[in-house]
Design a protein around this motif. Structure first.
Motif, PDB file in Angstrom:
ATOM      1  N   UNK A   1      -1.408  -6.527  37.990  1.00 13.40           N
ATOM      2  CA  UNK A   1      -1.985  -5.197  38.203  1.00 13.40           C
ATOM      3  C   UNK A   1      -3.389  -5.413  38.746  1.00 13.40           C
TER       4      UNK A   1
ATOM      5  N   UNK B   1      -9.600  -7.169  34.764  1.00 18.38           N
ATOM      6  CA  UNK B   1      -8.158  -6.976  34.904  1.00 18.38           C
ATOM      7  C   UNK B   1      -7.440  -8.261  34.521  1.00 18.38           C
ATOM      8  N   UNK B   2      -6.126  -8.208  34.618  1.00 18.34           N
ATOM      9  CA  UNK B   2      -5.298  -9.363  34.264  1.00 18.34           C
ATOM     10  C   UNK B   2      -4.398  -9.706  35.441  1.00 18.34           C
TER      11      UNK B   2
ATOM     12  N   UNK C   1      -4.573 -22.567  35.086  1.00 18.14           N
ATOM     13  CA  UNK C   1      -5.290 -21.445  34.483  1.00 18.14           C
ATOM     14  C   UNK C   1      -6.792 -21.593  34.736  1.00 18.14           C
TER      15      UNK C   1
ATOM     16  N   UNK D   1      -8.509 -18.261  36.042  1.00 15.93           N
ATOM     17  CA  UNK D   1      -8.979 -17.405  34.934  1.00 15.93           C
ATOM     18  C   UNK D   1     -10.498 -17.214  34.965  1.00 15.93           C
ATOM     19  N   UNK D   2     -10.920 -15.971  34.869  1.00 11.24           N
ATOM     20  CA  UNK D   2     -12.351 -15.660  34.753  1.00 11.24           C
ATOM     21  C   UNK D   2     -12.550 -14.713  33.568  1.00 11.24           C
TER      22      UNK D   2
ATOM     23  N   UNK E   1      -8.293 -12.084  33.599  1.00  6.11           N
ATOM     24  CA  UNK E   1      -7.549 -12.867  32.613  1.00  6.11           C
ATOM     25  C   UNK E   1      -6.187 -13.272  33.176  1.00  6.11           C
TER      26      UNK E   1
ATOM     27  N   UNK F   1      -2.440 -15.218  32.694  1.00  4.00           N
ATOM     28  CA  UNK F   1      -1.381 -15.845  31.895  1.00  4.00           C
ATOM     29  C   UNK F   1      -0.506 -16.615  32.873  1.00  4.00           C
TER      30      UNK F   1
ATOM     31  N   UNK G   1       6.616  -7.986  29.703  1.00  5.09           N
ATOM     32  CA  UNK G   1       5.444  -8.426  28.916  1.00  5.09           C
ATOM     33  C   UNK G   1       4.281  -8.964  29.725  1.00  5.09           C
TER      34      UNK G   1
END
Lengths: 412, 412
Positions: free
Chosen positions: B175, B187-188, B244, B248-249, B253, B255, B319
């Motif tokens: 997203x 955001x992720x 990751x 990743x920051x 985020x 996964x 998920x």
């Protein structure tokens, strides 16, 4: 439609409660019983907490020439005359086969299906009035959202009702705004129904044969604690299929599951997630951040359910209306979301919004966040639920909404 | 941080593409390589499709006294001077260690990690330019949303890239609205990375050791089709953990999963769901209905993925950010959603909205709905995807938005 010619009896249905949501569900089931005359009696009873009302001028039932409209009337009598709950569901025509009854004991006479749909705080009193009057092999469905959480454990409202009355009680929950359903706007819901097999004839539940229970031993499954009476064989079985027939409408799509605990928890825990979504939306962080909070919240719901209830399935939260869809609806425009957003935008606490905007009424989400935190900290599990814990800590003034990303960050 | 003293080499990273999303991801990874000097070289290359630009007056880099601002400059040179992509990501300071390079072959020289982030239609040409110039044991990550669907099968863009270049290619999707991430709004995202084990030293992927492939045999896993070269042992392993670290920051985020097909499909199929959500929202049916469409859509995504790709996991859709969160974001305010809503409110077709509001530009969702329908009907599976099929039929004028509930109703 099922072929049930062998069954000589039909299920009689009573809705215990007649508020906005209670009247809506009563409308739904009263429509459905007429479609399945092999399964259900055509009359549906609805217990009404009696009060004196006048028909408001805005009601379609208002007629200045009628005596009915000029003086106060008992609500139950009015419903049975004008087929509208003028006070709690104004403007909606209720089916003629829905009968309002102010006498709670009389309303459940002969009923094999009891649908509980009244505010949380009235459950105890309603059960007092029902005790000794219900059919011993009746089955219940609780439409009341929420669970009771304390430091000792989590107690499902369906279990409270079931244990008190000595019957099995399932649950109904979903992304459901009563007035939209009453207007026939399409939505979905989830019904959880999974009574233990008390006789050989009873259809086997689709999933686990045990009902829900916390791992903490505080809330043993009502099927274990109470001696359930088997449904006599002259009634149609209360299979998932037949339960669906009772609730499913073209505008109200139903999926039936066996996970009563998951369905009940979804309706409670989503309020914490909605507060978190309100916080990030209030910061103006956009839809990405809001969606992220929802995703993390759904996974914490799964974790909570599976940690404390042996029978909870992840899919109840990730795939059913009572889970993901209810989270989405609540985070788009529910009360908890809106108040958290308003508080963040104004730079005040939610307590202040509750005081000034809700006349001191406390949000479901703030109560649940506190209760869940008390419970989690008593179990030493706060850190495993970083979003739930973040919401609690922000409510306590220990953190700020802008801390949420760092509070829930998983670095490794 | 990992202890990697045994590895004498560091990974060099190139971002292939420099649009809005490409520049955003380049900013993210350029920030990260500085935090993990044991893993990555400090310079990140970004290939720029060269063009002549002038600095707009609204840019923070605009200085009327400077010669730079008065005449046209090559975009790559400007980026390297003012550290801003003034055309595609204006107003955002890019890290100094991000180097724009108009020469695609030179930009990937020595790079072991290639991040593909350019419009779908430029993939082929970019691969033409890369062929013969890349490190043979390089690994790719595609940030390009969408898949290629035809009657013959579903082809992942990551597979197209990987097969063409003879390397393994994973995917990133979530997203993610680029401009929000560029501004550091939280955001992720989801990164899918699951190369087959080509040497004993390579860390075993966490889940399935095979990469994705359709069951139709059209798109064999690139790990099966091409002979992957092992990563030399003097490089740090490209484990999930190290991947990751690259993406990743604190505000982004990540996964990491192994399901490349699921991640890729999520980014494509959500556009069909967003059109459905726009239809019901345009009818004024409220948040219940919108949440119901999203829930049903997510489950059809799962079904589609698992029916046609042997390695797809349901949890990728239910998920992860690339699944549920991307559906939510797209159904709250994305372009497909907005156009479908507008069409329904005005009582016109989406084609008309595309013509009048988008200057004839075709929405991703309408294309995907058609391609997916062509494929499903070639497989005789249309009825198993009632929501996807409903969207297609509404686009074709065979159904109306108000038919959606009955088209997707499961009665039994």
């Amino acid at each position: 439609m099922s072929t049930l010619s062998a069954n000589t009896k039909r299920h009689r249905v009573t809705v215990v409660g007649s508020g906005n949501w209670g009247s809506t569900i009563a409308k739904v089931v009263a429509e459905n019983v007429l479609e399945f005359p092999n399964l259900f009696e055509s009359e549906v009873q609805m217990w009404v907490h009696e009060e004196q009302v006048t028909i408001p001028k805005s009601s379609p039932s208002y007629d200045p020439a009628s005596e009915l409209c000029t003086k106060e009337q008992p609500l139950s009598a009015l419903i049975n005359t004008v087929h509208e709950n003028v006070k709690y569901l104004p403007g909606i025509k209720l089916p003629d086969n829905l009968v309002a009854n102010p006498n709670i004991a009389d309303s459940v006479k002969g009923s094999t299906i009891l649908i509980f749909n009244l505010p949380h705080q009235f459950i105890k009193k309603a059960c007092d009035g029902l005790e000794g009057h219900i059919v011993p092999f009746a089955r219940g469905i609780s439409c009341i959202k929420g669970v009771e959480v304390s430091q000792k454990g989590v107690r499902l409202l369906s279990d409270m009702i079931g244990e008190r009355l000595g019957i099995y009680c399932g649950a109904l929950s979903g992304a459901n705004i009563a007035s939209e359903i009453a207007q026939g706007k399409w939505s979905e819901t989830t019904v959880a129904y999974d009574p233990p097999a008390v006789d050989s004839r009873h259809p086997t539940p689709r999933h686990s044969p045990t009902t829900s229970s916390t791992n903490l031993g505080m809330t043993p499954a009502n099927g274990e604690k109470i001696k359930l009476q088997a449904l006599p064989s002259d009634y149609p079985p209360l299979s998932h299929e037949n339960m669906k027939h009772l609730f499913h409408r073209p505008y109200f799509h139903v999926r039936i599951v066996s996970d009563v605990a998951g369905v009940s928890l979804g309706g409670a825990l989503k309020n914490i997630v909605a507060i978190a979504a309100g916080y990030v939306d209030g910061l103006g962080w956009g839809d990405n951040a809001k969606a992220a909070v929802m995703r993390v919240g759904i996974l914490e719901e799964v974790k909570f359910g599976q940690m404390f209830f042996s029978t909870v399935k992840a899919s109840t939260f990730t795939s059913e209306s009572c889970g993901v869809a209810d989270v989405i609806t609540s985070c788009m425009g529910g009360r908890n979301f809106r108040c958290a957003k308003m508080a963040t935008e104004r730079g005040v606490s939610i307590a202040e919004v509750e005081k000034n905007e809700l006349n001191g009424q406390v949000l479901q989400g703030t109560t649940t966040a506190k209760e869940v935190n008390d419970f989690l900290s008593s179990q030493g599990k706060e850190k495993e639920f970083p979003l739930f814990t973040a919401v609690y800590n922000i409510l306590q003034g220990k953190n700020k909404p802008e801390d949420i990303p760092s509070l829930i960050e998983v670095k490794d």
